[in-house]
Design a protein around this motif. Structure first.
Motif, PDB file in Angstrom:
ATOM      1  N   TRP A   1       0.844  -1.195   0.000  1.00 17.53           N
ATOM      2  CA  TRP A   1       0.000   0.000   0.000  1.00 17.53           C
ATOM      3  C   TRP A   1       0.882   1.249   0.000  1.00 17.53           C
ATOM      4  O   TRP A   1       0.670   2.180  -0.767  1.00 17.53           O
ATOM      5  CB  TRP A   1      -0.919  -0.029   1.231  1.00 17.53           C
TER       6      TRP A   1
ATOM      7  N   VAL B   1       1.030   4.012  -2.987  1.00 18.85           N
ATOM      8  CA  VAL B   1       0.826   5.437  -2.705  1.00 18.85           C
ATOM      9  C   VAL B   1       2.067   6.231  -3.136  1.00 18.85           C
ATOM     10  O   VAL B   1       1.966   7.289  -3.772  1.00 18.85           O
ATOM     11  CB  VAL B   1       0.498   5.655  -1.200  1.00 18.85           C
TER      12      VAL B   1
ATOM     13  N   TYR C   1       2.179   6.470  -6.866  1.00 20.47           N
ATOM     14  CA  TYR C   1       1.142   7.393  -7.360  1.00 20.47           C
ATOM     15  C   TYR C   1       1.579   8.850  -7.180  1.00 20.47           C
ATOM     16  O   TYR C   1       1.482   9.654  -8.108  1.00 20.47           O
ATOM     17  CB  TYR C   1      -0.169   7.126  -6.629  1.00 20.47           C
TER      18      TYR C   1
ATOM     19  N   MET D   1       3.726   9.040 -10.554  1.00 24.86           N
ATOM     20  CA  MET D   1       2.724   9.396 -11.556  1.00 24.86           C
ATOM     21  C   MET D   1       2.309  10.859 -11.473  1.00 24.86           C
ATOM     22  O   MET D   1       2.106  11.512 -12.491  1.00 24.86           O
ATOM     23  CB  MET D   1       1.511   8.477 -11.435  1.00 24.86           C
TER      24      MET D   1
ATOM     25  N   LEU E   1       8.663   4.824 -11.681  1.00 25.25           N
ATOM     26  CA  LEU E   1       7.642   3.961 -11.074  1.00 25.25           C
ATOM     27  C   LEU E   1       8.252   2.664 -10.586  1.00 25.25           C
ATOM     28  O   LEU E   1       7.837   2.127  -9.569  1.00 25.25           O
ATOM     29  CB  LEU E   1       6.577   3.595 -12.101  1.00 25.25           C
TER      30      LEU E   1
ATOM     31  N   MET F   1      -5.550  17.485  19.051  1.00 22.15           N
ATOM     32  CA  MET F   1      -4.689  16.401  18.542  1.00 22.15           C
ATOM     33  C   MET F   1      -5.508  15.353  17.769  1.00 22.15           C
ATOM     34  O   MET F   1      -5.157  14.934  16.670  1.00 22.15           O
ATOM     35  CB  MET F   1      -3.979  15.755  19.744  1.00 22.15           C
TER      36      MET F   1
ATOM     37  N   VAL G   1      -5.141  14.087  13.933  1.00 18.60           N
ATOM     38  CA  VAL G   1      -4.975  12.672  13.562  1.00 18.60           C
ATOM     39  C   VAL G   1      -6.056  12.258  12.569  1.00 18.60           C
ATOM     40  O   VAL G   1      -5.790  11.613  11.550  1.00 18.60           O
ATOM     41  CB  VAL G   1      -5.012  11.773  14.816  1.00 18.60           C
TER      42      VAL G   1
ATOM     43  N   LEU H   1      -5.292  13.683   9.200  1.00 18.34           N
ATOM     44  CA  LEU H   1      -4.185  12.941   8.561  1.00 18.34           C
ATOM     45  C   LEU H   1      -4.662  11.609   7.999  1.00 18.34           C
ATOM     46  O   LEU H   1      -4.334  11.220   6.880  1.00 18.34           O
ATOM     47  CB  LEU H   1      -3.068  12.686   9.584  1.00 18.34           C
ATOM     48  N   LEU H   2      -5.491  10.934   8.809  1.00 15.18           N
ATOM     49  CA  LEU H   2      -6.019   9.639   8.364  1.00 15.18           C
ATOM     50  C   LEU H   2      -6.875   9.797   7.125  1.00 15.18           C
ATOM     51  O   LEU H   2      -6.812   9.008   6.187  1.00 15.18           O
ATOM     52  CB  LEU H   2      -6.850   8.989   9.488  1.00 15.18           C
TER      53      LEU H   2
ATOM     54  N   ALA I   1      -4.691  10.392   4.169  1.00 15.10           N
ATOM     55  CA  ALA I   1      -4.034   9.143   3.750  1.00 15.10           C
ATOM     56  C   ALA I   1      -5.000   8.266   2.982  1.00 15.10           C
ATOM     57  O   ALA I   1      -4.651   7.660   1.963  1.00 15.10           O
ATOM     58  CB  ALA I   1      -3.502   8.403   4.967  1.00 15.10           C
TER      59      ALA I   1
ATOM     60  N   VAL J   1      -5.584   9.636  -0.573  1.00 17.33           N
ATOM     61  CA  VAL J   1      -4.446   9.341  -1.455  1.00 17.33           C
ATOM     62  C   VAL J   1      -4.485   7.891  -1.873  1.00 17.33           C
ATOM     63  O   VAL J   1      -4.300   7.541  -3.039  1.00 17.33           O
ATOM     64  CB  VAL J   1      -3.108   9.667  -0.739  1.00 17.33           C
ATOM     65  N   SER J   2      -4.785   7.039  -0.883  1.00 13.60           N
ATOM     66  CA  SER J   2      -4.839   5.601  -1.166  1.00 13.60           C
ATOM     67  C   SER J   2      -5.901   5.280  -2.197  1.00 13.60           C
ATOM     68  O   SER J   2      -5.664   4.552  -3.159  1.00 13.60           O
ATOM     69  CB  SER J   2      -5.119   4.854   0.135  1.00 13.60           C
TER      70      SER J   2
ATOM     71  N   ALA K   1      -7.246   7.281  -4.358  1.00 17.56           N
ATOM     72  CA  ALA K   1      -6.881   7.837  -5.662  1.00 17.56           C
ATOM     73  C   ALA K   1      -5.870   6.939  -6.353  1.00 17.56           C
ATOM     74  O   ALA K   1      -5.943   6.690  -7.550  1.00 17.56           O
ATOM     75  CB  ALA K   1      -6.301   9.233  -5.477  1.00 17.56           C
ATOM     76  N   ALA K   2      -4.922   6.425  -5.581  1.00 17.96           N
ATOM     77  CA  ALA K   2      -3.889   5.573  -6.175  1.00 17.96           C
ATOM     78  C   ALA K   2      -4.454   4.267  -6.684  1.00 17.96           C
ATOM     79  O   ALA K   2      -4.044   3.758  -7.718  1.00 17.96           O
ATOM     80  CB  ALA K   2      -2.795   5.287  -5.146  1.00 17.96           C
TER      81      ALA K   2
ATOM     82  N   ASP L   1      -7.884  10.975 -16.463  1.00 15.80           N
ATOM     83  CA  ASP L   1      -6.663  11.381 -17.149  1.00 15.80           C
ATOM     84  C   ASP L   1      -6.509  10.710 -18.495  1.00 15.80           C
ATOM     85  O   ASP L   1      -6.797   9.553 -18.665  1.00 15.80           O
ATOM     86  CB  ASP L   1      -5.447  11.047 -16.280  1.00 15.80           C
TER      87      ASP L   1
ATOM     88  N   THR M   1       1.155  -2.785 -12.022  1.00 12.74           N
ATOM     89  CA  THR M   1       2.424  -2.136 -12.375  1.00 12.74           C
ATOM     90  C   THR M   1       2.546  -1.972 -13.889  1.00 12.74           C
ATOM     91  O   THR M   1       3.092  -0.985 -14.367  1.00 12.74           O
ATOM     92  CB  THR M   1       3.641  -2.917 -11.833  1.00 12.74           C
TER      93      THR M   1
ATOM     94  N   ALA N   1       0.460   1.100 -14.753  1.00 11.24           N
ATOM     95  CA  ALA N   1       1.134   2.346 -14.369  1.00 11.24           C
ATOM     96  C   ALA N   1       2.283   2.643 -15.333  1.00 11.24           C
ATOM     97  O   ALA N   1       2.460   3.789 -15.772  1.00 11.24           O
ATOM     98  CB  ALA N   1       1.652   2.227 -12.936  1.00 11.24           C
TER      99      ALA N   1
END
Lengths: 316, 546
Positions: free
Chosen positions: A146, A150, A153, A157, A164, B1, B5, B8-9, B12, B15-16, B18-19, B26, B265, B268
């Motif tokens: 993971w 990330v 990405y 990317m 990559l 705090m 947190v 931030l979570l 994260a 991003v995950s 999206a990845a 695109d 992979t 990508a």
């Protein structure tokens, strides 16, 4: 001390033999015929039989083991069933890649892990402690694949800063090695760092509250001397153990990182060998990893004595 | 705090997601294709018909330019590059650029002379006469002549990984003149041409003898458009163009085959331009995502895999009754399965046999069993199983197979059959090929065509289904006569055998056939994978300048 070293060496050889017996047994217990897997379902029965004969697959398992272990101690790990090449050649191609990613990751994680652990312990309850604890939790909890995806990405990317995937040997072009290797090394070291930092923090907290630390402070020693000379040295043994356990990654590779970043190292070799029931490669890899791990742990055992005089005394 | 947190979570997680999501919107800057239309070489109709569509689209790309390197994805180090040992997907991807075969399949799946001027069969005389084309040389400069053909066939018979399957009936090979070879058979094998088209890559005899088999493995020499310059084990295989290629000098400087272990992979790498082509099979999710981004999709005209329900028709139990097998076929809605899992038939289709309409081996008389639950229930009741029964469906691990089997499980529940799914690990799958309990959902490779698979597998003693198929006198008689007959009789007999197996006896039920889909960068032009997966018109492939 000489007796102690001999005793440890003897135990190490027994451990390596036991590991080889267990891994040989386990891999042969897996269902699936390596000959059929290698030749495909279209191969005729005589082709399959000839293949079995070539790799001694038609002999009893015990006999196969003795053939293998005898050759192994002569430096011959046999031929790969899948690739029809010596296992030592396969290992020689893959090991440098795994080590060139794993070793820097281990060094980075050991240095920064210990530093983070110390900072976290002496700043207990402060923002920096919470931040390190939070990041360590992510490092321990988040799967490497993971983190890798990330990282790919964002840095590959979206930002286009890093490649990559891929690998360049440091001997070929050191700049390119760093360029291709930085992401996998950082991802791999992140998880290792987290473990070291957590271990260091908890040991430091335990030591810091000991009477002798209070006494040292009461005697007017400067804080850096208290932390690094008295507290850290006593907190280091479990940390060394943790680092010692991570050493297998240096030679065994991290499958996830190798898979995501397309690095053909030992981790991916073992997995494809298990999938293809390539007994020879599995055995060869396990043998090399176990020898390396046992040797490193042997060195670590000796290291304990240098860190802790009480252990050194017990050797006499 | 806690707020920090939580933020931030959340970041994260975003991003995950999206990845992992593939980032739908695109497009490559220069793709120029409408994501929603059948742009590029994307094929939406049956593949054999839509090849022209791709050709037109590519004609608009302008004049071919020379230079550039074409990078192809493979998933692991090839196990070998010795032509006579090639058998798996990765070496099957690399080999066609290096080696060529005497015959090659056309769009209908029929072997046609390729390195040969002519290929004549004489069943009565038990001979095949092969005449080699003029001007073909191996990449080491030695001629590809009659002597080389003889050497190769002899070598394959002696050392080939599939020698027992394909060259069993070759008695001797005689060189008549510089270009002509006569293969004498010990017993007639009407499918010999299929074996030559699939498994007989012409290797340079001089190179094999000079380098030895191990040396040749590292530096193989064929007649193909590209010659191997370097094989970095675990990384990839590098080639450069062969300037004296008999079909004309290739446009590309080289073709590299690089290891990208997973589809993710590969995808990508394709998107950032590290890769020029990746191949998908039955993965409509990835294919659709790449199609939406403007990549060119090309389906191979020859289907790759026939996903088939193979009935154990002889073990005691309900499946011995043909009415029960028919009922199961009526209860499975193959068309809907294909539409939902294979992009409305774009990446695969339902059919009645191991071939699609238009293929040389397709039998129109096999009409199959349409979806009809009531008829299925009636047949079950007639067979004495009105209350249903319990059944096992075995399948090899894989997303597509699992999805199909889960749908079939639900569909059979409708007619009272309770299905237990047994997922089998790849390495363990070979153990199930001889005998299985209930039904085996088998991915039958169709690269070699329906006839070849029927003839090789549906006879007593075959390694596939040896203890589960009926092997009745009719189908076995037809197959045995076919392989020992002339082409016309073989064609007639095997088509009849297909009807017996798929229609009359219902030993097999084809749920779907899938195509191999080549996804290429919009900068690449020419045929890659249009007829058969991993095969290309290598010397005519070209790539727009960077």
């Amino acid at each position: 001390m000489g007796r102690y070293i001999l005793k440890r060496l003897g135990i190490s050889v027994i451990v390596i033999l036991l590991v080889s017996v267990i891994s040989f047994t386990l891999v042969h217990m897996l269902p699936g015929d390596p000959a059929v897997l290698a030749l495909g379902s279209e191969a005729s029965e005589q082709d399959v039989e000839a293949f079995r004969e070539k790799y001694y697959l038609n002999r009893p398992v015990v006999e196969q083991y003795f053939i293998w272990i005898t050759d192994a101690f002569r430096g011959n790990l046999g031929d790969s069933i899948t690739y029809s090449r010596p296992v030592t050649t396969c290992l020689a191609e893959r090991l440098p890649r795994t080590i060139s990613i794993g070793l820097p990751a281990l060094i980075l994680s050991s240095i920064f892990g210990i530093l983070c652990g110390i900072v976290s312990a002496i700043r207990r309850g402060k923002f920096i402690d919470n931040l390190i604890t939070f990041l360590s939790t992510i490092g321990l909890g988040a799967p490497q694949f993971w983190l890798g995806i990330v990282g790919i990405y964002i840095f590959g990317m979206k930002l286009g800063m890093l490649p990559l995937s891929g690998y360049v040997a440091p001997s070929e072009d050191f700049g390119q090695y760093v360029y291709y290797g930085i992401m996998p090394i950082l991802i791999l070291s992140f998880s290792l760092l987290a473990a070291v930092a957590r271990q260091t923090r908890s040991n430091m907290l335990e030591v810091i509250n000991q009477d002798y630390i209070r006494t040292a402070r009461a005697n007017g020693l400067v804080e850096t001397s208290v932390v690094y000379k008295h507290a850290l040295k006593n907190a280091l043994i479990p940390v060394i153990t943790t680092i010692g356990l991570q050493v297998r990654v240096v030679v065994g590779g991290s499958l996830m990182v190798e898979q995501v970043f397309n690095i053909a190292g030992i981790g991916t070799l073992i997995v494809s060998a298990i999938n293809g029931r390539d007994y020879m490669v599995v055995q060869g890899c396990v043998f090399v990893i176990s020898v390396f791990t046992v040797l490193v742990n042997f060195v670590i055992d000796l290291l304990y004595g240098f860190v802790d005089p009480r252990i050194r005394k017990s050797w006499r | 705090m806690k707020k920090k947190v939580a933020m931030l979570l959340t970041a994260a997680m975003c991003v995950s997601l999206a990845a992992c999501g593939g980032g739908g919107g695109d497009k490559p800057a220069d793709s120029g294709n409408d994501a929603g239309s059948a742009g590029g070489t994307e094929q939406t109709a049956p593949p054999a018909e839509s090849g022209d569509e791709g050709g037109d689209a590519q004609a608009d790309a302008g004049e071919p330019v020379s230079g550039g390197t074409f990078t192809v994805a493979i998933t692991d180090d090839p196990t070998t590059l010795q032509g006579w040992m090639v058998r798996n997907t990765n070496e099957g991807t690399v080999s066609p650029a290096i080696y060529e075969t005497l015959l090659k399949y056309d769009e209908t799946g029929k072997p046609q002379p390729y390195l040969l001027e002519s290929f004549d069969a004489d069943a009565e005389a038990l001979t095949y006469t092969l005449v080699v084309k003029d001007g073909i040389t191996f990449q080491d400069g030695t001629p590809m002549d009659a002597e080389a053909v003889k050497w190769n066939i002899d070598y394959y018979k002696e050392n080939g990984v599939l020698s027992g399957s394909y060259y069993n009936y070759v008695d001797s090979v005689e060189v008549v003149d510089e270009k002509t070879v006569v293969v004498h058979m010990s017993s007639w094998d009407a499918l010999f041409d299929y074996g030559l088209a699939r498994t007989c890559f012409m290797c340079s005899p001089t190179a094999v003898e000079e380098l030895g088999p191990d040396g040749f493995n590292e530096a193989p020499v064929g007649t193909g458009a590209f010659k191997v310059t370097k094989w970095v084990h675990g990384e990839g295989i590098y080639t450069e163009r062969y300037d004296n290629y008999w079909g004309g000098t290739p446009y590309l400087d080289g073709v590299n085959f690089m290891i990208y272990a997973s589809t993710a992979t590969q995808q990508a790498a394709l998107e950032v331009g590290d890769l020029d082509v990746m191949t998908l099979s039955g993965d409509s999710v990835t294919a659709d995502a790449l199609k939406a981004k403007g990549y060119n999709l090309t389906n191979a005209a020859i289907p790759t895999t026939g996903y088939t329900l193979c009935f154990n028709s002889i073990a005691e139990g309900p499946l011995t009754d043909v009415r029960v097998r028919q009922a199961i076929c009526y209860a499975v809605d193959a068309e809907t399965i294909c539409n939902s899992l294979l992009g409305n038939g774009v990446y695969g289709t339902s059919t009645t046999q191991w071939a699609i309409p238009g293929a040389a081996t397709y039998n129109d008389e096999v009409t199959g069993y349409g979806y009809d639950v009531e008829k299925a229930k009636a047949l079950l009741a007639e067979a004495g199983y009105a209350d249903g029964f319990e059944l096992t469906i075995n399948f090899q691990v894989g997303d597509f197979a699992k999805s199909v089997c889960q749908i079939i499980q639900a569909e059979l529940q409708e007619i009272g059959i309770t299905v237990t799914l047994n997922q089998i690990e790849v390495a363990n799958y070979a153990d199930y090929l001889g005998e299985w309990d209930g039904i085996l959902f088998h991915p039958m490779g169709l690269g070699n065509g329906q006839f070849s698979q029927v003839a090789a597998n549906m006879i007593p003693g075959a390694r596939f289904g040896g203890s589960t198929f009926l092997h009745d006198d009719v189908s076995v008689g037809l197959i045995q006569e076919a392989v020992a007959s002339d082409e016309a009789t073989m064609d007639k007999n095997l088509k009849e055998a297909v009807k017996v197996l798929f229609q009359d006896n219902v030993e097999l039920y084809a749920v779907a056939v899938t195509y191999s889909t080549s996804v290429t960068s919009p900068k690449v032009h020419g045929d890659y994978g249009a007829v058969q997966e991993h095969n290309a018109t290598w010397n005519q492939l070209w790539k727009e300048a960077e």
